[in-house]
Scaffold this active site. Structure first.
Site, PDB file in Angstrom:
ATOM      1  N   GLY A   8       0.812  -1.227   0.000  1.00 33.14           N
ATOM      2  CA  GLY A   8       0.000   0.000   0.000  1.00 33.14           C
ATOM      3  C   GLY A   8       0.838   1.266   0.000  1.00 33.14           C
ATOM      4  N   ILE A  35      -1.063  -1.947  -5.425  1.00 33.73           N
ATOM      5  CA  ILE A  35      -1.854  -2.592  -6.477  1.00 33.73           C
ATOM      6  C   ILE A  35      -1.918  -1.722  -7.733  1.00 33.73           C
ATOM      7  CG2 ILE A  35      -4.130  -1.702  -5.781  1.00 33.73           C
ATOM      8  CD1 ILE A  35      -5.151  -4.656  -6.251  1.00 33.73           C
ATOM      9  N   TYR A 142     -15.151  -1.398   8.986  1.00 35.35           N
ATOM     10  CA  TYR A 142     -13.721  -1.093   9.134  1.00 35.35           C
ATOM     11  C   TYR A 142     -13.261  -1.427  10.557  1.00 35.35           C
ATOM     12  CZ  TYR A 142      -9.519   1.899   9.256  1.00 35.35           C
ATOM     13  OH  TYR A 142      -8.248   2.395   9.394  1.00 35.35           O
ATOM     14  N   LYS A 146     -10.622  -4.125  12.054  1.00 36.59           N
ATOM     15  CA  LYS A 146      -9.474  -3.688  12.864  1.00 36.59           C
ATOM     16  C   LYS A 146      -9.396  -4.468  14.175  1.00 36.59           C
ATOM     17  CE  LYS A 146      -7.367  -1.035  10.130  1.00 36.59           C
ATOM     18  NZ  LYS A 146      -6.056  -1.475   9.634  1.00 36.59           N
TER      19      LYS A 146
HETATM   20  N1  SER Z   1      -8.536   7.818   9.626  1.00 38.38           N
HETATM   21  C1  SER Z   1      -9.262   6.592   9.622  1.00 38.38           C
HETATM   22  C2  SER Z   1     -10.628   6.771   9.100  1.00 38.38           C
HETATM   23  O1  SER Z   1     -11.159   7.832   9.271  1.00 38.38           O
HETATM   24  C3  SER Z   1      -9.320   6.038  11.001  1.00 38.38           C
HETATM   25  O2  SER Z   1      -8.431   5.000  11.104  1.00 38.38           O
HETATM   26  O3  SER Z   1     -11.169   5.863   8.558  1.00 38.38           O
END
Ligand code: SER
Length: 325
Positions: A8, A35, A142, A146
């Site tokens: 990345g 990528i 997300y 995590k």
């Molecule tokens: N900066 C990120 C987001 O806003 C938080 O890990 O998704």
């Protein structure tokens, strides 16, 4: 760390981390991957670059073997707002990429860096000075990836002895590369708009506090943690780190010290506001201070000054600088 492969690399963190590691460890010892290929990008021009889809285990393994790396830094992932638009893809990419990075590290005995996020917390988490070890239960995809990632990293260390380390990043602010679809992105956009139009319409509402950090401190933190004496690390993964916590009015006030005409207004995006509301107001980084001497240098005004100076040069827009109050 002697030879490092980063995934990345064309992203917000990767582009700056790659540059710093090349300066510190030698350009020939840092292998950049992404990528995408962007013609003329300094990360691609500045040393070895390879295309890598992190969902492809054999390709990741093959590149780590080819360059005989001893350290892997796995940054490729989808951020919070994009993750809500494409939850299934967020799970597949974030977990698939992480699992491959862990397996490659186990197979080749690599040191591994994995970023987590304030998004690993949820509405049931204590919101002020959120402790290192506390209730998590995030409500975004997300965040789910995590917190699952944090657990997997702990598992790979305990079960296989993989030397995997990581931090929970707050919102990261930088001028070189834009973030890719997060909730804290307003705190980057605001500086661009302050210079271009002297006004900004925030998609995050007044009074919404989130943790933030300036990119140079984030890069320092990664390197410091990876170089830290392992015998001092009680947590190893998912260290809370932060440099400041503010709400939109406060970043606007900081900008006004340099651009007095600057005005902020609001047009709140319910999706990103909902995400922000589920995250802490401020997190407690004392474990990182104690275990590896985490010590960020930039507060809000120092960051604002540096952002405006650098963006002014990048965009070719001069601004009047006032003395800091
Ligand atoms: N900066 C990120 C987001 O806003 C938080 O890990 O998704």
């Amino acid at each position: 760390m002697k030879k490092i492969l980063i995934t990345g690399c064309l992203g917000q963190i990767g582009s700056e981390l790659t540059h710093r590691l090349r300066v510190m460890y030698g350009a020939e010892n840092v292998i950049a991957t992404d990528i995408r290929h962007i013609e003329g990008n300094p990360v691609i021009e500045g040393g070895t670059f390879e295309i890598l889809d992190v969902m492809d285990y054999e390709a990741m393994l093959g590149l780590c073997k080819k360059y005989e790396v001893d350290t892997l830094m796995h940054l490729a992932a989808l951020l919070s707002a994009v993750g809500e638009a494409k939850p299934k893809f967020a799970w597949d990419l974030n977990m698939g990429g992480l699992m491959n990075a862990l397996e490659v590290s186990r197979e080749l005995n690599l040191k591994l860096f994995i970023p987590s996020s304030i998004a690993a917390f949820g509405p049931g988490t204590p919101v002020d000075m959120t402790p290192q070890d506390t209730v998590q239960r995030p409500t975004t995809m997300y965040g789910v990836t995590k917190v699952s990632g944090e657990l997997l990293c702990d598992y790979y260390f305990t079960k296989y002895g993989v030397d995997v380390r990581g931090v929970r990043f707050p919102g990261l602010i930088s001028y070189k590369t834009l973030p890719g679809g997060g909730t804290t992105d307003y705190a980057v956009d605001i500086y661009y708009e302050a210079l271009k139009n002297k006004k900004y319409t925030s998609f995050i509402g007044k009074g919404t506090y989130m943790d933030m950090m300036y990119m140079p401190d984030a890069i320092d933190a990664i390197i410091q943690l990876m170089e830290a004496d392992p015998s001092r690390l009680k947590h190893r993964n998912a260290f809370n780190i932060t440099a400041m916590s503010f709400e939109p009015e406060q970043i606007a006030a900081s900008i006004k010290k340099f651009i007095p005409e600057f005005e902020i207004s609001y047009n709140v995006d319910p999706v990103r506001q909902g995400i922000a509301n589920s995250w802490p107001n401020s997190i407690d980084a004392s474990a990182a201070h104690e275990e590896w001497d985490f010590n960020p240098q930039y507060d809000l005004d120092r960051m604002t000054k540096d952002m405006l100076e650098n963006l002014s040069e990048k965009l070719g827009i001069p601004f009047r600088e006032l003395a800091l109050a």
